[in-house]
Scaffold this motif. Structure first.
Motif, PDB file in Angstrom:
ATOM      1  N   GLN A 218       0.837  -1.201   0.000  1.00  0.00           N
ATOM      2  CA  GLN A 218       0.000   0.000   0.000  1.00  0.00           C
ATOM      3  C   GLN A 218       0.871   1.250   0.000  1.00  0.00           C
ATOM      4  OE1 GLN A 218      -3.425  -0.071  -0.187  1.00  0.00           O
ATOM      5  NE2 GLN A 218      -3.251   2.115  -0.525  1.00  0.00           N
ATOM      6  N   PHE A 219       1.978   1.217   0.749  1.00  0.00           N
ATOM      7  CA  PHE A 219       2.886   2.358   0.800  1.00  0.00           C
ATOM      8  C   PHE A 219       3.470   2.632  -0.586  1.00  0.00           C
ATOM      9  CE2 PHE A 219       7.105   4.188   1.250  1.00  0.00           C
ATOM     10  CZ  PHE A 219       6.842   5.278   2.052  1.00  0.00           C
ATOM     11  N   GLN A 220       3.887   1.584  -1.290  1.00  0.00           N
ATOM     12  CA  GLN A 220       4.450   1.756  -2.629  1.00  0.00           C
ATOM     13  C   GLN A 220       3.416   2.354  -3.586  1.00  0.00           C
ATOM     14  OE1 GLN A 220       7.517   1.539  -3.716  1.00  0.00           O
ATOM     15  NE2 GLN A 220       8.265   0.920  -1.722  1.00  0.00           N
ATOM     16  N   GLU A 221       2.177   1.867  -3.497  1.00  0.00           N
ATOM     17  CA  GLU A 221       1.121   2.405  -4.358  1.00  0.00           C
ATOM     18  C   GLU A 221       0.874   3.881  -4.056  1.00  0.00           C
ATOM     19  OE1 GLU A 221      -2.441   0.077  -4.077  1.00  0.00           O
ATOM     20  OE2 GLU A 221      -1.426  -1.771  -4.668  1.00  0.00           O
TER      21      GLU A 221
ATOM     22  N   THR B   7       3.782   6.062  -5.243  1.00  0.00           N
ATOM     23  CA  THR B   7       3.738   6.223  -6.708  1.00  0.00           C
ATOM     24  C   THR B   7       2.694   7.265  -7.102  1.00  0.00           C
ATOM     25  OG1 THR B   7       4.427   3.927  -6.992  1.00  0.00           O
ATOM     26  CG2 THR B   7       3.378   4.989  -8.878  1.00  0.00           C
ATOM     27  N   LYS B   8       1.525   7.224  -6.464  1.00  0.00           N
ATOM     28  CA  LYS B   8       0.478   8.215  -6.759  1.00  0.00           C
ATOM     29  C   LYS B   8       0.935   9.629  -6.396  1.00  0.00           C
ATOM     30  CE  LYS B   8      -3.405   5.064  -6.023  1.00  0.00           C
ATOM     31  NZ  LYS B   8      -4.518   4.710  -5.120  1.00  0.00           N
ATOM     32  N   ILE B   9       1.572   9.774  -5.242  1.00  0.00           N
ATOM     33  CA  ILE B   9       2.029  11.097  -4.802  1.00  0.00           C
ATOM     34  C   ILE B   9       3.091  11.639  -5.742  1.00  0.00           C
ATOM     35  CG2 ILE B   9       3.308  12.297  -2.982  1.00  0.00           C
ATOM     36  CD1 ILE B   9       1.798  10.524  -0.973  1.00  0.00           C
ATOM     37  N   LEU B  10       4.057  10.788  -6.087  1.00  0.00           N
ATOM     38  CA  LEU B  10       5.108  11.236  -7.001  1.00  0.00           C
ATOM     39  C   LEU B  10       4.545  11.576  -8.370  1.00  0.00           C
ATOM     40  CD1 LEU B  10       8.066   8.874  -6.071  1.00  0.00           C
ATOM     41  CD2 LEU B  10       7.826  11.299  -5.574  1.00  0.00           C
TER      42      LEU B  10
ATOM     43  N   ALA C 199       1.493  12.701  -8.980  1.00  0.00           N
ATOM     44  CA  ALA C 199       0.775  13.972  -8.844  1.00  0.00           C
ATOM     45  C   ALA C 199       1.751  15.142  -8.744  1.00  0.00           C
ATOM     46  CB  ALA C 199      -0.130  13.930  -7.626  1.00  0.00           C
ATOM     47  N   MET C 200       2.840  14.943  -7.992  1.00  0.00           N
ATOM     48  CA  MET C 200       3.850  16.006  -7.877  1.00  0.00           C
ATOM     49  C   MET C 200       4.507  16.280  -9.226  1.00  0.00           C
ATOM     50  SD  MET C 200       5.672  15.200  -4.213  1.00  0.00           S
ATOM     51  CE  MET C 200       7.030  16.287  -4.565  1.00  0.00           C
ATOM     52  N   GLY C 201       4.785  15.217  -9.954  1.00  0.00           N
ATOM     53  CA  GLY C 201       5.386  15.383 -11.282  1.00  0.00           C
ATOM     54  C   GLY C 201       4.466  16.156 -12.215  1.00  0.00           C
ATOM     55  N   ALA C 202       3.183  15.840 -12.183  1.00  0.00           N
ATOM     56  CA  ALA C 202       2.217  16.557 -13.030  1.00  0.00           C
ATOM     57  C   ALA C 202       2.133  18.015 -12.617  1.00  0.00           C
ATOM     58  CB  ALA C 202       0.849  15.890 -12.932  1.00  0.00           C
ATOM     59  N   SER C 203       2.149  18.280 -11.308  1.00  0.00           N
ATOM     60  CA  SER C 203       2.089  19.657 -10.812  1.00  0.00           C
ATOM     61  C   SER C 203       3.335  20.438 -11.225  1.00  0.00           C
ATOM     62  CB  SER C 203       1.950  19.647  -9.290  1.00  0.00           C
ATOM     63  OG  SER C 203       1.980  20.958  -8.791  1.00  0.00           O
ATOM     64  N   ILE C 204       4.492  19.809 -11.102  1.00  0.00           N
ATOM     65  CA  ILE C 204       5.740  20.480 -11.507  1.00  0.00           C
ATOM     66  C   ILE C 204       5.744  20.735 -13.014  1.00  0.00           C
ATOM     67  CG2 ILE C 204       8.239  20.127 -11.740  1.00  0.00           C
ATOM     68  CD1 ILE C 204       8.151  18.765  -8.978  1.00  0.00           C
ATOM     69  N   ASP C 205       5.249  19.770 -13.791  1.00  0.00           N
ATOM     70  CA  ASP C 205       5.166  19.964 -15.244  1.00  0.00           C
ATOM     71  C   ASP C 205       4.283  21.159 -15.587  1.00  0.00           C
ATOM     72  OD1 ASP C 205       6.844  17.868 -15.823  1.00  0.00           O
ATOM     73  OD2 ASP C 205       5.241  16.442 -16.309  1.00  0.00           O
ATOM     74  N   LYS C 206       3.135  21.279 -14.927  1.00  0.00           N
ATOM     75  CA  LYS C 206       2.237  22.411 -15.186  1.00  0.00           C
ATOM     76  C   LYS C 206       2.874  23.729 -14.784  1.00  0.00           C
ATOM     77  CE  LYS C 206      -2.085  19.860 -14.678  1.00  0.00           C
ATOM     78  NZ  LYS C 206      -3.297  19.686 -13.859  1.00  0.00           N
ATOM     79  N   THR C 207       3.554  23.739 -13.631  1.00  0.00           N
ATOM     80  CA  THR C 207       4.206  24.963 -13.163  1.00  0.00           C
ATOM     81  C   THR C 207       5.324  25.381 -14.117  1.00  0.00           C
ATOM     82  OG1 THR C 207       3.719  24.368 -10.880  1.00  0.00           O
ATOM     83  CG2 THR C 207       5.435  26.002 -11.209  1.00  0.00           C
ATOM     84  N   LEU C 208       6.133  24.424 -14.530  1.00  0.00           N
ATOM     85  CA  LEU C 208       7.229  24.750 -15.453  1.00  0.00           C
ATOM     86  C   LEU C 208       6.700  25.150 -16.829  1.00  0.00           C
ATOM     87  CD1 LEU C 208       9.895  22.049 -14.514  1.00  0.00           C
ATOM     88  CD2 LEU C 208       9.882  24.479 -13.933  1.00  0.00           C
ATOM     89  N   SER C 209       5.604  24.542 -17.262  1.00  0.00           N
ATOM     90  CA  SER C 209       5.004  24.936 -18.547  1.00  0.00           C
ATOM     91  C   SER C 209       4.487  26.366 -18.476  1.00  0.00           C
ATOM     92  CB  SER C 209       3.853  23.997 -18.911  1.00  0.00           C
ATOM     93  OG  SER C 209       4.332  22.700 -19.141  1.00  0.00           O
ATOM     94  N   ALA C 210       3.867  26.731 -17.343  1.00  0.00           N
ATOM     95  CA  ALA C 210       3.372  28.099 -17.186  1.00  0.00           C
ATOM     96  C   ALA C 210       4.535  29.088 -17.141  1.00  0.00           C
ATOM     97  CB  ALA C 210       2.531  28.205 -15.922  1.00  0.00           C
ATOM     98  N   ALA C 211       5.604  28.731 -16.417  1.00  0.00           N
ATOM     99  CA  ALA C 211       6.778  29.605 -16.351  1.00  0.00           C
ATOM    100  C   ALA C 211       7.420  29.730 -17.735  1.00  0.00           C
ATOM    101  CB  ALA C 211       7.784  29.066 -15.350  1.00  0.00           C
ATOM    102  N   ASP C 212       7.487  28.643 -18.468  1.00  0.00           N
ATOM    103  CA  ASP C 212       8.058  28.659 -19.820  1.00  0.00           C
ATOM    104  C   ASP C 212       7.231  29.556 -20.745  1.00  0.00           C
ATOM    105  OD1 ASP C 212       9.925  27.811 -21.793  1.00  0.00           O
ATOM    106  OD2 ASP C 212       8.445  26.363 -22.549  1.00  0.00           O
TER     107      ASP C 212
END
Length: 120
Positions: A69-72, A75-78, A80-93
């Motif tokens: 359960q911890f691994q699952e 993975t979900k948190i990472l 979601a964080m990756g998607a959030s960072i992608d959106k933030t960097l896309s907006a900054a770009d």
């Protein structure tokens, strides 16, 4: 009559008790007592071993389930964080591309670029 019958009955029962005591001496009582204690100890040890074994079996199963359960969840948190960072960097770009385009079209030099209608 009745008193003689009662005396005979009490003598018979007394004689039966004496005969039983003669058949089962005190050493037999000690052996029976020791056997009872031994059986009790065996039952206590068997119960304790079963309980401890069951505890470790369930504990291992719970630990494996927790790790899965911890691994699952990790993975979900990472993800979601990756998607959030992608959106933030896309907006900054996109913002930097707009600033660069504004600087080039108005002949301004970096870092002194003024963006019209930019709310602070």
């Amino acid at each position: 009559g009745d008193s003689d019958d009662a005396d005979n009955h009490s003598r018979i029962s007394f004689n039966a008790e004496v005969a039983a005591a003669a058949l089962y001496p005190q050493s037999e009582d000690k052996k029976v007592r020791r056997l009872r204690i031994l059986v009790f100890l065996v039952l206590v040890v068997a119960t304790a071993l079963t309980s401890v074994g069951l505890y470790y079996f369930i504990d291992q199963k719970d630990a494996a389930k927790f790790e899965e359960q911890f691994q699952e969840d990790a993975t979900k948190i990472l993800s979601a964080m990756g998607a959030s960072i992608d959106k933030t960097l896309s907006a900054a770009d996109a913002f930097v591309a707009g600033v660069t385009s504004q600087a080039a079209s108005t002949n301004q030099s970096w870092p002194f670029v003024v963006i019209p209608n930019f709310s602070v």
